[in-house]
Write a protein that holds these residues in place. Structure first.
Motif, short mmCIF file in Angstrom:
data_model
loop_
_atom_site.label_atom_id
_atom_site.label_comp_id
_atom_site.label_asym_id
_atom_site.label_seq_id
_atom_site.Cartn_x
_atom_site.Cartn_y
_atom_site.Cartn_z
N GLU A 1 -22.11 102.04 28.26
CA GLU A 1 -21.41 101.84 27.15
C GLU A 1 -20.54 102.88 26.59
N ASP A 2 -21.24 103.96 26.44
CA ASP A 2 -20.67 104.93 25.95
C ASP A 2 -19.61 105.60 27.02
N SER B 1 -17.64 101.64 28.99
CA SER B 1 -17.06 100.21 28.26
C SER B 1 -15.77 100.43 27.98
N GLY B 2 -15.11 101.73 27.89
CA GLY B 2 -13.46 101.55 27.62
C GLY B 2 -12.83 100.68 28.62
N VAL B 3 -13.58 100.71 30.01
CA VAL B 3 -12.64 100.03 31.22
C VAL B 3 -13.53 98.59 31.31
N GLY C 1 -15.96 97.16 29.69
CA GLY C 1 -16.05 96.44 28.34
C GLY C 1 -15.06 95.37 28.25
N ALA C 2 -13.80 95.58 28.60
CA ALA C 2 -12.68 94.87 28.28
C ALA C 2 -12.83 93.38 28.87
N LEU D 1 -15.61 92.26 29.82
CA LEU D 1 -16.69 91.39 29.32
C LEU D 1 -16.34 90.69 28.16
N ALA D 2 -15.53 91.29 27.26
CA ALA D 2 -15.16 91.11 25.94
C ALA D 2 -14.26 89.59 26.06
N GLU E 1 -11.52 105.89 30.65
CA GLU E 1 -10.17 105.37 30.12
C GLU E 1 -9.72 104.19 30.97
N LEU E 2 -9.52 103.16 30.37
CA LEU E 2 -8.41 102.29 31.13
C LEU E 2 -6.97 102.69 31.17
N THR E 3 -6.27 102.90 32.28
CA THR E 3 -5.12 103.11 32.35
C THR E 3 -4.11 102.06 32.93
N SER E 4 -4.65 101.06 33.69
CA SER E 4 -3.80 100.32 34.43
C SER E 4 -4.74 98.69 34.48
N PRO E 5 -4.57 98.03 33.27
CA PRO E 5 -5.22 96.59 33.36
C PRO E 5 -4.60 95.82 34.49
N LEU F 1 -7.09 96.98 37.53
CA LEU F 1 -8.20 96.24 37.07
C LEU F 1 -8.53 94.78 37.26
N GLY G 1 -19.87 90.14 22.10
CA GLY G 1 -19.29 90.35 23.35
C GLY G 1 -17.96 91.08 23.19
N THR G 2 -17.18 90.62 22.04
CA THR G 2 -15.92 91.39 21.89
C THR G 2 -16.47 92.91 21.38
N ILE H 1 -18.70 94.75 22.50
CA ILE H 1 -18.91 95.46 23.71
C ILE H 1 -17.95 96.24 24.29
N GLY H 2 -16.57 95.36 24.11
CA GLY H 2 -15.32 95.84 24.71
C GLY H 2 -14.49 96.48 23.65
N GLY I 1 -13.20 101.54 21.80
CA GLY I 1 -13.07 101.81 23.11
C GLY I 1 -11.42 102.47 23.14
N SER I 2 -10.87 102.81 24.44
CA SER I 2 -9.73 103.25 24.57
C SER I 2 -8.58 102.24 24.30
N THR J 1 -5.83 101.24 25.94
CA THR J 1 -5.31 100.38 26.67
C THR J 1 -6.16 99.10 26.82
N SER J 2 -7.41 99.22 26.75
CA SER J 2 -8.32 98.32 26.88
C SER J 2 -8.24 97.51 25.76
N ILE K 1 -7.68 93.32 25.68
CA ILE K 1 -8.69 92.33 25.11
C ILE K 1 -7.60 91.62 23.90
#
Lengths: 428, 338
Positions: free
Chosen positions: A84-85, A88-90, A92-93, A95-96, A164-168, A171, B65-66, B68-69, B296-297, B299-300, B304
């Motif tokens: 997660e640490d 999850s920046g990528v 986790g999205a 999943l959320a 970090e996510l750069t391009s949704p 993904l 869940g949210t 986590i993201g 989180g970052s 962009t993510s 979301i």
């Protein structure tokens, strides 16, 4: 076994058990929705009986699945905080998004479907069920987009130790994810189809259902089993192609190529020092098990589809005898497929970016993990056994008995009410 | 307002919503043995929650869940910092979910009584676990200088155990108020009589929790604004009194609004007292991680927000619609499933 081994075992058992429930849920909900649609369109009472019978099996299985899903979600935060640490920046999205788009919507609409039979207009009630189906399949899509990133990381940037996510877009269009989505959706439909065929065959042998019910259930089940098998096998073959390119080691383990595995081991040693290699034998036999069962499913599924023409299946003793044990095989194949995909990824959690050891919560002790392993495995194992016992019991009773779905309005299950006449008019 | 702050607020709303809504489920489970004595009555009590049950419980999955993201740092610190309490809560939630769904699938009366005991046990564990987790969070988490969790041993304190017991009684009062509004006959009557007793007990336990917290139960610096927390907890007592008063005046849904507010104010007390930090270190001289460090970052977070956000609002609207169509008191002809 050290902390890492315990945590991996715990997660593996939770996920596989959870997935066994999910596969059946996904398959059945689609078949129930198709059956219910036919009832709304034709008004033929056999489709209503089918909806009540198969619908109850689906609802029970879904309810138990929620329990196992919760256990999985908690475990991710408790045991795998390193993942997660770092990532999850990528991942986790998706999943959320999954929890909102899928679980939240699915549970809300399912409750409306169970309780709203006499409160909602017929077509609204049917729409509610299709929304349940849509959200169930959305959950498969988003969960696999998250999982696809672990196998084939795309659309990210490394920012210190954190991804970090750069391009949704990258993904969401990950080829590894989409080919797995198709493969798994096919496998779920196949699982639901063989479940329907097997239970129907049992009901026929025991004489617990009337001819029309058996005939219609065999037809729906045979179509799902056969077309599910075709999709699963086709996309499975394509997927193997993807794996060969993006995860050559998994493929090396599968074809048992010792020299390629040795090269990989040396490479890993340079990167991490001492790490465990993926257990090649386990990966190989898991893959073979899955493929053999896939082949059997393709044969029996096609045979069933041919046999339902002119309803010859009702007289075919060999096939109906075969269909009962056949119910179990898709579950075995689903688990084996999971082992092939996930164990074959080791020793990484995020392929070539984060090792499984780094993904583990650093503060966990062996004692804590032993307790949580015992608790979680007991919980999910009890849930799975309970689910199967209940499904077997409901299935054995057959559709003739009151299934418990949509009853109560007149069943006298509740104590009598002194003001009983009050709002009879509210009930449609 | 940045995405991180937005999702911190959203998490607050979602988790509070979960406690208020699932608090009904756990409360009904806790008062079930007392207010419903035989199978028909038990089914009446469980199906009074029936159309809302799945929807209530799923708020937890959505909140976690949210998180986590959007706030992964918060989730991992919260759960690993209070590991034993999180396990109790989780097992309780799973057990309640499964047992409520399955109890009426068995036809034997013995099996159903067994399941009812399991419903009670699961509800007790879930209510206790969440109350204790919240009280442990109030005290802070064992962190090192880098802000990582070092262990969970510090989460089991007299304060957190007392918080757990308080939550059980508070949820029970909430559940009794709900049954007064939606059940009928003997079940509604017993629930109505239980409301003042349970509310008074919850009030006393809250005061006891407050006393323990102020007399050394909390480490120094855990609360930046202790006054906010005290005001919010006194607010809980006030709305509990309103709930009792409304129940005695047969204004059942008004009483329900009051007990729902009482449950909602409990997490608000903790968050308001700790604002702007949420996770504080137990040891002195250490720094609390800022919200941005837990998030989180960007962009993510944007992904979301724009995919899950609209659906979230839409599904909440559908749940509100379900509450509207099932708002009436049950009758003996109401749909039953549980």
């Amino acid at each position: 076994m050290g902390a890492l081994g315990l945590a991996r075992l715990e997660f593996a058992i939770t996920v596989v058990f959870h997935y066994l429930l999910v596969a059946l849920t996904l398959g059945l909900v689609l078949l129930v929705a198709i059956t219910y649609t036919r009832w709304v369109r034709t008004g033929d009472p056999v489709f209503e009986r089918m909806t009540r019978f198969w619908g109850l099996l689906y609802v029970v299985n879904y309810a138990v699945g929620i329990g196992a899903g919760l256990a999985m979600e908690f475990q991710l935060g408790m045991n795998w905080s390193g993942l997660e640490d770092a990532a999850s920046g990528v991942f986790g999205a998706p999943l959320a998004v999954e929890t909102v788009v899928a679980f939240f919507a699915e549970s809300t609409f399912l409750a409306l479907w169970i309780f709203g039979r006499h409160r909602l207009p017929k077509k609204t009630h049917l729409t509610v069920l299709w929304l349940v189906v849509a959200s169930a399949y959305m959950s498969a899509v988003w969960a696999l987009i998250a999982n696809g990133f672990l196998h084939h990381p795309v659309g990210y940037r490394k920012h210190g130790p954190v991804l970090e996510l750069t391009s949704p877009l990258a993904l969401l269009t990950n080829s590894n994810a989409w080919i797995a989505i198709g493969h798994i959706v096919g496998a779920a439909v196949l699982t639901g189809g063989f479940f329907m065929l097997g239970v129907t065959a049992y009901l026929q042998r025991r004489g617990r259902a009337e001819r029309e019910f058996l005939r219609r259930s065999f037809r729906t089940g045979a179509h799902a089993a056969c077309w599910g098998a075709v999709i699963t096998a086709g996309l499975g073959a394509l997927q193997l192609e993807v794996v060969t390119k993006s995860q050559p080691v998994k493929f090396a383990a599968f074809i048992d190529s010792q020299e390629k595995l040795a090269v990989y081991a040396a490479q890993l040693k340079k990167q991490f020092g001492q790490v465990d290699m993926p257990p090649a034998t386990l990966v190989r036999y898991a893959a073979l098990t899955m493929m053999v069962i896939g082949l059997i499913a393709l044969i029996v599924g096609t045979w069933s589809l041919i046999a339902v023409r002119k309803d010859r299946i009702l007289a075919s003793r060999v096939l109906t005898w075969l269909l009962i044990p056949m119910m179990a095989l898709p579950f075995v194949a689903n688990s084996a497929g999971w082992v092939f995909r996930e164990v074959g990824r080791q020793p990484y959690t995020v392929y070539q970016l984060l090792s499984t050891e780094e993904a583990l919560t650093p503060s966990l002790t062996v004692a804590e993990l032993t307790v949580s392993l015992a608790v979680f495995v007991t919980v999910v194992a009890v849930l799975l056994v309970l689910d199967w016992v209940l499904l077997a019991r409901i299935a054995r009773r057959g559709p003739a008995e009151d299934t418990g779905l949509w009853t109560g309005s007149m069943a006298g299950d509740l104590p009598s009410d002194p003001q009983d006449d009050r709002d009879v008019a509210v009930l449609v | 307002m940045g995405y991180a702050t937005l999702w911190l607020c959203a998490f607050g709303v979602l988790f509070t919503g979960y406690l208020v809504l699932a608090g009904i489920d756990y409360g009904v489970g806790l008062v079930l043995p007392h207010v419903a004595r035989e199978d028909g009555e038990r089914r009446l009590a469980l199906n009074a929650v029936g159309p809302f049950f799945l929807g209530n419980e799923v708020w937890l999955l959505v909140a976690v869940g949210t998180m986590i993201g959007t706030l992964p740092g918060l989730e991992s610190r919260l759960l690993t910092g209070a590991y034993p309490l999180a396990i109790v809560a989780m097992v309780g939630v799973v057990v309640v979910n499964v047992s409520v769904q399955l109890r009426s699938r068995s036809t034997g009366s013995g099996a159903r009584s067994f399941w009812d005991a399991v419903v009670f046990g699961g509800a007790a564990a879930a209510a206790f676990g969440w109350g204790a987790l919240l009280a442990a969070l109030a005290g802070g988490v064992d962190l090192d200088a880098a802000g990582s969790v070092t262990g969970s041993a510090g989460s089991v304190t007299p304060l957190s155990l007392l918080g757990g017991v308080t939550a059980m009684v508070l949820f029970a009062a909430h559940g009794a108020v709900f049954l007064t509004a939606r059940a009928y006959g003997a079940v509604a009557e017993r629930a109505r009589r239980a409301v003042p007793v349970l509310s008074a007990a919850a009030g006393l336990l809250l005061l006891a929790t407050l006393v323990v917290a102020m007399s050394g139960g909390l480490p120094d610096g855990a609360f930046r604004h202790p006054v906010f927390a005290v005001v919010a907890l006194l607010g809980v007592l006030a709305v509990l009194a309103v709930a009792v008063w409304c129940t005695s005046r047969a204004a059942a849904w008004q009483a329900f609004a009051a007990s729902a507010t009482a449950v909602a104010l409990a997490p608000v007390a903790v968050v308001a007292g700790k604002y702007p930090a949420l996770i504080t270190p137990r040891g002195s001289g250490l720094r609390a991680p800022a919200t941005e460090e837990l998030a989180g970052s960007s962009t993510s977070l944007a992904l979301i927000t724009w995919t899950a956000g609209p659906v979230l609002l839409l599904v909440i609207a559908v749940q509100a619609y379900a509450w509207w169509i099932f708002r009436g008191r049950m009758t003996s002809r109401s749909p039953v499933f549980y």
